[in-house]
Scaffold this motif. Structure first.
Motif, PDB file in Angstrom:
ATOM      1  N   SER A 163     -35.131  44.809   5.652  1.00  0.00           N
ATOM      2  CA  SER A 163     -35.951  43.692   6.133  1.00  0.00           C
ATOM      3  C   SER A 163     -36.768  43.055   5.019  1.00  0.00           C
ATOM      4  O   SER A 163     -37.419  43.754   4.237  1.00  0.00           O
ATOM      5  CB  SER A 163     -36.909  44.177   7.230  1.00  0.00           C
ATOM      6  OG  SER A 163     -37.847  43.165   7.559  1.00  0.00           O
ATOM      7  N   THR A 164     -36.724  41.723   4.968  1.00  0.00           N
ATOM      8  CA  THR A 164     -37.613  40.973   4.074  1.00  0.00           C
ATOM      9  C   THR A 164     -38.686  40.230   4.864  1.00  0.00           C
ATOM     10  O   THR A 164     -39.458  39.466   4.290  1.00  0.00           O
ATOM     11  CB  THR A 164     -36.806  39.957   3.238  1.00  0.00           C
ATOM     12  OG1 THR A 164     -36.160  39.040   4.127  1.00  0.00           O
ATOM     13  CG2 THR A 164     -35.767  40.645   2.382  1.00  0.00           C
ATOM     14  N   ARG A 205     -45.156  41.239  10.985  1.00  0.00           N
ATOM     15  CA  ARG A 205     -44.228  40.681  11.970  1.00  0.00           C
ATOM     16  C   ARG A 205     -43.175  41.720  12.375  1.00  0.00           C
ATOM     17  O   ARG A 205     -42.767  41.788  13.536  1.00  0.00           O
ATOM     18  CB  ARG A 205     -43.525  39.447  11.396  1.00  0.00           C
ATOM     19  CG  ARG A 205     -44.481  38.314  11.051  1.00  0.00           C
ATOM     20  CD  ARG A 205     -45.022  37.657  12.317  1.00  0.00           C
ATOM     21  NE  ARG A 205     -45.927  36.577  11.994  1.00  0.00           N
ATOM     22  CZ  ARG A 205     -47.250  36.615  12.114  1.00  0.00           C
ATOM     23  NH1 ARG A 205     -47.831  37.737  12.565  1.00  0.00           N
ATOM     24  NH2 ARG A 205     -48.000  35.583  11.798  1.00  0.00           N
ATOM     25  N   MET A 206     -42.737  42.524  11.422  1.00  0.00           N
ATOM     26  CA  MET A 206     -41.736  43.544  11.718  1.00  0.00           C
ATOM     27  C   MET A 206     -42.309  44.604  12.670  1.00  0.00           C
ATOM     28  O   MET A 206     -41.633  45.046  13.609  1.00  0.00           O
ATOM     29  CB  MET A 206     -41.264  44.198  10.425  1.00  0.00           C
ATOM     30  CG  MET A 206     -39.915  44.851  10.523  1.00  0.00           C
ATOM     31  SD  MET A 206     -38.636  43.634  10.924  1.00  0.00           S
ATOM     32  CE  MET A 206     -37.206  44.695  11.011  1.00  0.00           C
ATOM     33  N   ARG A 222     -41.554  40.852  -1.393  1.00  0.00           N
ATOM     34  CA  ARG A 222     -42.997  40.577  -1.436  1.00  0.00           C
ATOM     35  C   ARG A 222     -43.693  40.738  -0.093  1.00  0.00           C
ATOM     36  O   ARG A 222     -44.725  41.401   0.006  1.00  0.00           O
ATOM     37  CB  ARG A 222     -43.193  39.152  -1.973  1.00  0.00           C
ATOM     38  CG  ARG A 222     -44.618  38.637  -1.881  1.00  0.00           C
ATOM     39  CD  ARG A 222     -44.747  37.288  -2.549  1.00  0.00           C
ATOM     40  NE  ARG A 222     -46.072  36.714  -2.352  1.00  0.00           N
ATOM     41  CZ  ARG A 222     -46.497  35.600  -2.961  1.00  0.00           C
ATOM     42  NH1 ARG A 222     -45.689  34.966  -3.780  1.00  0.00           N
ATOM     43  NH2 ARG A 222     -47.710  35.132  -2.733  1.00  0.00           N
ATOM     44  N   TYR A 223     -43.166  40.145   0.945  1.00  0.00           N
ATOM     45  CA  TYR A 223     -43.872  40.124   2.221  1.00  0.00           C
ATOM     46  C   TYR A 223     -43.603  41.377   3.044  1.00  0.00           C
ATOM     47  O   TYR A 223     -44.493  41.869   3.742  1.00  0.00           O
ATOM     48  CB  TYR A 223     -43.505  38.859   3.000  1.00  0.00           C
ATOM     49  CG  TYR A 223     -43.956  37.626   2.270  1.00  0.00           C
ATOM     50  CD1 TYR A 223     -45.301  37.300   2.191  1.00  0.00           C
ATOM     51  CD2 TYR A 223     -43.037  36.811   1.603  1.00  0.00           C
ATOM     52  CE1 TYR A 223     -45.727  36.200   1.481  1.00  0.00           C
ATOM     53  CE2 TYR A 223     -43.461  35.701   0.888  1.00  0.00           C
ATOM     54  CZ  TYR A 223     -44.804  35.393   0.831  1.00  0.00           C
ATOM     55  OH  TYR A 223     -45.231  34.302   0.114  1.00  0.00           O
ATOM     56  N   ALA A 224     -42.403  41.900   2.954  1.00  0.00           N
ATOM     57  CA  ALA A 224     -42.079  43.113   3.710  1.00  0.00           C
ATOM     58  C   ALA A 224     -42.825  44.326   3.172  1.00  0.00           C
ATOM     59  O   ALA A 224     -43.165  45.237   3.928  1.00  0.00           O
ATOM     60  CB  ALA A 224     -40.570  43.360   3.681  1.00  0.00           C
ATOM     61  N   ARG A 225     -43.083  44.317   1.863  1.00  0.00           N
ATOM     62  CA  ARG A 225     -43.823  45.437   1.253  1.00  0.00           C
ATOM     63  C   ARG A 225     -45.312  45.129   1.116  1.00  0.00           C
ATOM     64  O   ARG A 225     -46.071  45.939   0.601  1.00  0.00           O
ATOM     65  CB  ARG A 225     -43.217  45.771  -0.109  1.00  0.00           C
ATOM     66  CG  ARG A 225     -41.777  46.292  -0.018  1.00  0.00           C
ATOM     67  CD  ARG A 225     -41.179  46.516  -1.396  1.00  0.00           C
ATOM     68  NE  ARG A 225     -41.973  47.496  -2.141  1.00  0.00           N
ATOM     69  CZ  ARG A 225     -42.182  47.434  -3.448  1.00  0.00           C
ATOM     70  NH1 ARG A 225     -41.679  46.428  -4.159  1.00  0.00           N
ATOM     71  NH2 ARG A 225     -42.889  48.352  -4.056  1.00  0.00           N
ATOM     72  N   TRP A 226     -45.731  43.926   1.539  1.00  0.00           N
ATOM     73  CA  TRP A 226     -47.141  43.545   1.595  1.00  0.00           C
ATOM     74  C   TRP A 226     -47.806  43.648   0.213  1.00  0.00           C
ATOM     75  O   TRP A 226     -48.898  44.179   0.044  1.00  0.00           O
ATOM     76  CB  TRP A 226     -47.877  44.433   2.603  1.00  0.00           C
ATOM     77  CG  TRP A 226     -49.014  43.767   3.316  1.00  0.00           C
ATOM     78  CD1 TRP A 226     -50.357  43.968   3.078  1.00  0.00           C
ATOM     79  CD2 TRP A 226     -48.954  42.826   4.400  1.00  0.00           C
ATOM     80  NE1 TRP A 226     -51.121  43.208   3.927  1.00  0.00           N
ATOM     81  CE2 TRP A 226     -50.302  42.499   4.773  1.00  0.00           C
ATOM     82  CE3 TRP A 226     -47.916  42.228   5.092  1.00  0.00           C
ATOM     83  CZ2 TRP A 226     -50.592  41.618   5.799  1.00  0.00           C
ATOM     84  CZ3 TRP A 226     -48.215  41.345   6.109  1.00  0.00           C
ATOM     85  CH2 TRP A 226     -49.527  41.056   6.453  1.00  0.00           C
ATOM     86  N   ILE A 260     -35.692  39.812  -6.081  1.00  0.00           N
ATOM     87  CA  ILE A 260     -34.237  39.923  -6.226  1.00  0.00           C
ATOM     88  C   ILE A 260     -33.858  41.322  -6.712  1.00  0.00           C
ATOM     89  O   ILE A 260     -32.888  41.928  -6.230  1.00  0.00           O
ATOM     90  CB  ILE A 260     -33.713  38.842  -7.194  1.00  0.00           C
ATOM     91  CG1 ILE A 260     -33.899  37.451  -6.587  1.00  0.00           C
ATOM     92  CG2 ILE A 260     -32.236  39.084  -7.526  1.00  0.00           C
ATOM     93  CD1 ILE A 260     -33.519  36.313  -7.529  1.00  0.00           C
ATOM     94  N   LYS A 261     -34.645  41.852  -7.633  1.00  0.00           N
ATOM     95  CA  LYS A 261     -34.405  43.217  -8.138  1.00  0.00           C
ATOM     96  C   LYS A 261     -34.489  44.225  -7.004  1.00  0.00           C
ATOM     97  O   LYS A 261     -33.666  45.153  -6.911  1.00  0.00           O
ATOM     98  CB  LYS A 261     -35.415  43.545  -9.232  1.00  0.00           C
ATOM     99  CG  LYS A 261     -35.209  44.914  -9.877  1.00  0.00           C
ATOM    100  CD  LYS A 261     -36.235  45.141 -10.978  1.00  0.00           C
ATOM    101  CE  LYS A 261     -36.035  46.509 -11.625  1.00  0.00           C
ATOM    102  NZ  LYS A 261     -37.018  46.732 -12.713  1.00  0.00           N
ATOM    103  N   ASP A 262     -35.491  44.070  -6.128  1.00  0.00           N
ATOM    104  CA  ASP A 262     -35.598  44.944  -4.950  1.00  0.00           C
ATOM    105  C   ASP A 262     -34.317  44.903  -4.129  1.00  0.00           C
ATOM    106  O   ASP A 262     -33.823  45.933  -3.658  1.00  0.00           O
ATOM    107  CB  ASP A 262     -36.767  44.500  -4.057  1.00  0.00           C
ATOM    108  CG  ASP A 262     -38.112  44.971  -4.574  1.00  0.00           C
ATOM    109  OD1 ASP A 262     -38.141  45.706  -5.576  1.00  0.00           O
ATOM    110  OD2 ASP A 262     -39.133  44.602  -3.963  1.00  0.00           O
ATOM    111  N   GLY A 263     -33.790  43.691  -3.952  1.00  0.00           N
ATOM    112  CA  GLY A 263     -32.589  43.531  -3.153  1.00  0.00           C
ATOM    113  C   GLY A 263     -31.401  44.254  -3.757  1.00  0.00           C
ATOM    114  O   GLY A 263     -30.623  44.918  -3.040  1.00  0.00           O
ATOM    115  N   PHE A 264     -31.229  44.148  -5.079  1.00  0.00           N
ATOM    116  CA  PHE A 264     -30.132  44.857  -5.732  1.00  0.00           C
ATOM    117  C   PHE A 264     -30.278  46.369  -5.572  1.00  0.00           C
ATOM    118  O   PHE A 264     -29.317  47.077  -5.265  1.00  0.00           O
ATOM    119  CB  PHE A 264     -30.114  44.517  -7.238  1.00  0.00           C
ATOM    120  CG  PHE A 264     -29.383  43.250  -7.557  1.00  0.00           C
ATOM    121  CD1 PHE A 264     -28.060  43.093  -7.194  1.00  0.00           C
ATOM    122  CD2 PHE A 264     -30.017  42.221  -8.219  1.00  0.00           C
ATOM    123  CE1 PHE A 264     -27.369  41.938  -7.494  1.00  0.00           C
ATOM    124  CE2 PHE A 264     -29.341  41.054  -8.525  1.00  0.00           C
ATOM    125  CZ  PHE A 264     -28.007  40.903  -8.164  1.00  0.00           C
TER     126      PHE A 264
END
Length: 378
Positions: free
Chosen positions: A198-199, A204-205, A354-358, A367-371
């Motif tokens: 989740s991003t 909200r999540m 950024r937002y999912a990890r607050w 992008i690095k997180d996503g990879f």
């Protein structure tokens, strides 16, 4: 498209920092240009520009203020609890009253007196550089001294990343059943899942899953971004963006897309430079959205103020955008973020970005997180 102004939905999204491998990935998808930051603090009442960061360019202030600020910055550090405490300990009462308090009152929508210190690297404290900057030139410091931006626009980067994925557009998730592992969409359709990455904003999540956290949710601020296309005024600065502690209409930052790159202008104005593409940011306590009438009144006030400053003349395009979760904060001693993330992970939901990890981080780090997370599930 070349006949129109170009804006970003949430203001200037410049790509700073980042792992060299991620920057290489971005450059492989779309050509980029590198820019060297030009930024200042603008004191409206004095009509005074001070290069950013303020504490390293004290010679631009009155000598008595600079001397007092240096003496206070050299004072012994004490324990801090809130962002306001950290500001005073770092920069002293004189600079705080002149800039840091009024700016952060606007930037955090008044939360700076309650929230924990955060993102100190945005305004680094170095007494040696402050002394040097009071007397002579000081080197550029901070997290965004240089940045890159795609030549064809940030949307091109997103689109080309999307071409490598299976994206289902127009499918907004409104509820997540963590027990049955089912997603419910706005059109009432459903989809089963095994694991979610989740991003979405962390708060909200938590709401969509219905999971409970035994702690008060950390605060956030929303931002109203006002994009403007206008005839360039005679006193429009060449800065990429300005920090504004005393704007009458309440914004905390005004940025100039077209000072970064003229591709943000209609093609007919790129040679002459007689137009300007601008974004203006104003913060609100999380989720407290102004009414349409209030937004219209604010737009008129901003336009009038920028015209009074000589930044713009006739306005040709006005485009306000509401960013609900724009900046995330933490209360002193709060463990809400860690508990919320752990609770989701216990249900096979992994927050990234950024937002999912607050947290505050740039595009390249997200992008690095996503990879990293994506590859771990392959």
């Amino acid at each position: 498209m070349k006949k129109a102004y170009r804006f970003e939905i949430g203001g200037g999204h410049w790509i700073f920092g980042g792992d060299p491998t991620i920057l290489q990935f971005i450059s492989r998808l779309t050509p980029v240009k590198t820019y060297f930051r030009r930024s200042s603090v603008y004191f409206r009442q004095e009509d005074r520009y001070v290069p950013y960061p303020l504490q390293n360019f004290l010679r631009y202030l009155d000598p008595a203020i600079a001397a007092q600020a240096l003496a206070e910055m050299a004072s012994p550090q004490q324990t801090v609890t809130t962002m306001k405490d950290w500001l005073e300990q770092s920069f002293g009462q004189t600079l705080c009253e002149k800039f840091f308090y009024p700016f952060h009152e606007l930037y955090t929508a008044g939360l700076y007196t309650k929230i924990a210190p955060q993102d100190a690297y945005k305004s680094p404290v170095n007494l040696a550089l402050a002394i040097r900057g009071a007397l002579d030139n000081s080197p550029a410091v901070g997290y965004n001294t240089t940045f890159i931006y795609p030549i064809e626009g940030l949307n091109t980067l997103a689109q080309r990343m999307g071409q490598q994925c299976d994206i289902r557009y127009g499918q907004r998730v409104v509820q997540i059943d963590v027990d049955r592992k089912i997603l419910t969409f706005a059109d009432n359709s459903c989809l089963p899942y095994d694991t979610l990455i989740s991003t979405l904003p962390l708060n909200r999540m938590i709401e969509m899953t219905g999971l409970s956290i035994d702690e008060v949710c950390d605060p956030y601020t929303s931002v109203l971004v006002l994009n403007l296309g206008a005839v360039r005024g005679d006193r429009c600065p060449d800065d990429h963006w300005l920090y504004n502690p005393d704007a009458k209409s309440g914004f905390h930052r005004v940025g100039f897309y077209s000072n970064v790159d003229r591709s943000f202008l209609p093609q007919s104005a790129r040679e002459t430079g007689d137009r300007v593409s601008i974004y203006v940011e104003r913060a609100y306590v999380g989720g407290v959205k102004p009414t349409e009438n209030q937004i219209n009144a604010y737009v008129q006030a901003v336009v009038q103020e920028l015209q009074e400053w000589g930044y713009i003349k006739t306005v040709e395009v006005v485009d306000p955008t509401w960013i609900d979760v724009a900046y995330t904060w933490a209360l002193p001693g709060s463990s809400w973020r860690n508990k919320a993330m752990k609770t989701l992970e216990n249900h096979n939901i992994y927050p990234i970005g950024r937002y999912a990890r607050w947290i505050f981080q740039g595009i390249s780090d997200s992008i690095k997180d996503g990879f990293f997370v994506g590859s771990s599930f392959k």
